[in-house]
Write an enzyme that holds these catalytic residues in place. Sequence first.
Site, PDB file in Angstrom:
ATOM      1  NE  ARG A 119       3.609   5.411   3.791  1.00 26.24           N
ATOM      2  CZ  ARG A 119       3.198   4.679   3.001  1.00 26.24           C
ATOM      3  NH1 ARG A 119       3.828   3.258   2.925  1.00 26.24           N
ATOM      4  NH2 ARG A 119       2.467   4.920   2.154  1.00 26.24           N
ATOM      5  CE1 TYR A 120       5.139   9.507   2.190  1.00 29.26           C
ATOM      6  CE2 TYR A 120       2.960   9.122   2.706  1.00 29.26           C
ATOM      7  CZ  TYR A 120       4.014   8.749   1.996  1.00 29.26           C
ATOM      8  OH  TYR A 120       3.674   8.178   0.951  1.00 29.26           O
ATOM      9  NE  ARG A 123       1.284  13.984   2.614  1.00 31.64           N
ATOM     10  CZ  ARG A 123       2.489  13.912   2.294  1.00 31.64           C
ATOM     11  NH1 ARG A 123       3.270  14.379   3.103  1.00 31.64           N
ATOM     12  NH2 ARG A 123       3.166  13.396   1.134  1.00 31.64           N
ATOM     13  CB  CYS A 132     -16.338   0.140   1.340  1.00 32.10           C
ATOM     14  SG  CYS A 132     -14.604   0.594   1.804  1.00 32.10           S
ATOM     15  CB  CYS A 136     -12.151  -2.125  -4.755  1.00 31.13           C
ATOM     16  SG  CYS A 136     -12.993  -0.673  -4.810  1.00 31.13           S
ATOM     17  CB  CYS A 139      -9.555  -3.440  -1.045  1.00 33.96           C
ATOM     18  SG  CYS A 139      -9.198  -2.557   0.404  1.00 33.96           S
ATOM     19  NE  ARG A 141      -5.356   1.395   4.636  1.00 34.66           N
ATOM     20  CZ  ARG A 141      -5.590   2.541   3.910  1.00 34.66           C
ATOM     21  NH1 ARG A 141      -6.952   3.107   3.469  1.00 34.66           N
ATOM     22  NH2 ARG A 141      -4.641   3.491   3.598  1.00 34.66           N
ATOM     23  CG  ASP A 302      -0.792  -0.605  -2.956  1.00 38.06           C
ATOM     24  OD1 ASP A 302       0.262  -0.309  -3.540  1.00 38.06           O
ATOM     25  OD2 ASP A 302      -1.480  -0.010  -2.390  1.00 38.06           O
ATOM     26  CG  ASP A 339       2.983   3.305  -1.114  1.00 37.49           C
ATOM     27  OD1 ASP A 339       3.869   3.157  -0.471  1.00 37.49           O
ATOM     28  OD2 ASP A 339       1.684   3.968  -0.758  1.00 37.49           O
ATOM     29  CE  LYS A 346      -0.215   7.669  -1.737  1.00 37.46           C
ATOM     30  NZ  LYS A 346       0.010   7.610  -0.371  1.00 37.46           N
TER      31      LYS A 346
HETATM   32  C1  LIG Z   1      -0.822   8.284   0.424  1.00 36.63           C
HETATM   33  C2  LIG Z   1      -0.737   8.625   1.709  1.00 36.63           C
HETATM   34  C3  LIG Z   1      -0.827   9.746   2.211  1.00 36.63           C
HETATM   35  C4  LIG Z   1      -0.908  11.050   1.249  1.00 36.63           C
HETATM   36  O1  LIG Z   1      -0.069  11.119   0.263  1.00 36.63           O
HETATM   37  P1  LIG Z   1      -0.113  12.418  -0.727  1.00 36.63           P
HETATM   38  O2  LIG Z   1       1.102  12.263  -1.764  1.00 36.63           O
HETATM   39  O3  LIG Z   1      -0.041  13.728  -0.051  1.00 36.63           O
HETATM   40  O4  LIG Z   1      -1.393  12.207  -1.624  1.00 36.63           O
HETATM   41  C5  LIG Z   1      -0.521  10.223   3.606  1.00 36.63           C
HETATM   42  N1  LIG Z   1      -0.271   9.135   4.519  1.00 36.63           N
HETATM   43  C6  LIG Z   1      -0.035   8.161   4.157  1.00 36.63           C
HETATM   44  C7  LIG Z   1       0.154   6.721   5.058  1.00 36.63           C
HETATM   45  C8  LIG Z   1      -0.630   7.676   2.736  1.00 36.63           C
HETATM   46  O5  LIG Z   1      -0.193   6.279   2.449  1.00 36.63           O
END
Ligand SMILES: *Cc1c(COP(=O)(O)O)cnc(C)c1O
Length: 389
Positions: A119-120, A123, A132, A136, A139, A141, A302, A339, A346
């Site tokens: 999504r970003y 990363r 797990c 939780c 959760c 997921r 969430d 989120d 986020k």
């Molecule tokens: C939370 C999340 C991250 C990491 O976000 P940070 O703000 O860097 O901690 C990366 N990818 C996805 C899909 C996420 O939901």
Amino acid sequence: MRCKFSSRVSFRERHFPDVGDDEWNDWRWQRKNSLKNLEDFRRLIHLSEGERSALSSVIEGLPTLVTPYYAGLLDPHDPEHPLRRTVVPTVAERVHSPGERNDPLSEEDYSPAPHIVHRYADRVLFLVSDHCAVYCRYCTRSRRVGRGQTGEPAIEDRPASGIEYIRANHEIREVLLSGGDPLILDDGVLDKLLTDLREIEHVEIIRIGTKAPVVLPQRVTPSLVRVLKKHQPLWMSLHCTHPAELTGEVRRAFEMLADAGIPLQSQTVLLRGINDEVSTLKELFHGLLRLRVRPYYLFQCDPVEGSGHFRVPVKRGLEIMANLRRSTSGMAVPVYAIDPPGDGGKIPIMGGCLTARGESLVLVNERGEESGPYHDDATLSFSLKRRKT
Ligand SMILES: *Cc1c(COP(=O)(O)O)cnc(C)c1O
């Protein structure tokens, strides 16, 4: 810390009298003997009507699983006990509230390859396990974890496609291993996975998101630590909920990780009646800092289906944050984030802190007091950008 040690000792003597230290301290024994159904829980806990009902009807959905270690932290007489509410199901989970979805973060829409959520740009989330140590009840997921419980996870074929995707996408500089819980995997499987990731030149940082050291501290063995240490820089995000989780066992596990040079941070979900008091969160965050864990995120729960009984109004979340911010060290204050559904990702939220007035900015502190005018050359464009109401 505040572990009622005597009651925990008697819990073990009473319910697992024939189990020696070797077994009790073995994470595989803890896994194998985890509580998962009505019979298991009834033996250890005086169940409420709502809990009994939730445990006795077999429905599709998030399974129940609690390690004997973590079960020893639950108050057997109080269904409102904070830790107990996070892991023992109740009928409240069957209530679906407005705005809830089974995939609240639309992760399936951002999955270009199996088990990858991208999504970003820089990363990627790599879901390396569907299992797990403990589930939780809130959760995010819950739509996908814990299925096929409770055999050992079959993951050997999983990493390949994810690794291929990461290798082919050069903008990815950070890989977040999550799941499920990555530390449910064997040391050998983890080692291979981390080795494969480390061979990809553009992967700078590996981050593991886990609750295992909190609910199954026995998992943190010298052998695991040796594996993790080989693949630096490796960061760890620990899912922590309440100060009662910070027992001697957890302290030992965190210390082993920190001593291996693994930077530790925490993620906490804000939960109604569980940790939505300033004093509780402060005790948790201070306790974590003493164990060399930096509070990182406090998440609004969430809107996953059946989680309404856990959600705290955002207004209350902001009040708590303002109180924390003005009463303790900045190191003890995580980022409060939501989120929201859709593709926003986020979003950190703070109480009103900035407005434009004329050619100046006015800043508002945590007490709601306005600062004097703060000159900023871009203030005019800032005020023009504000949405007209
Ligand atoms: C939370 C999340 C991250 C990491 O976000 P940070 O703000 O860097 O901690 C990366 N990818 C996805 C899909 C996420 O939901």
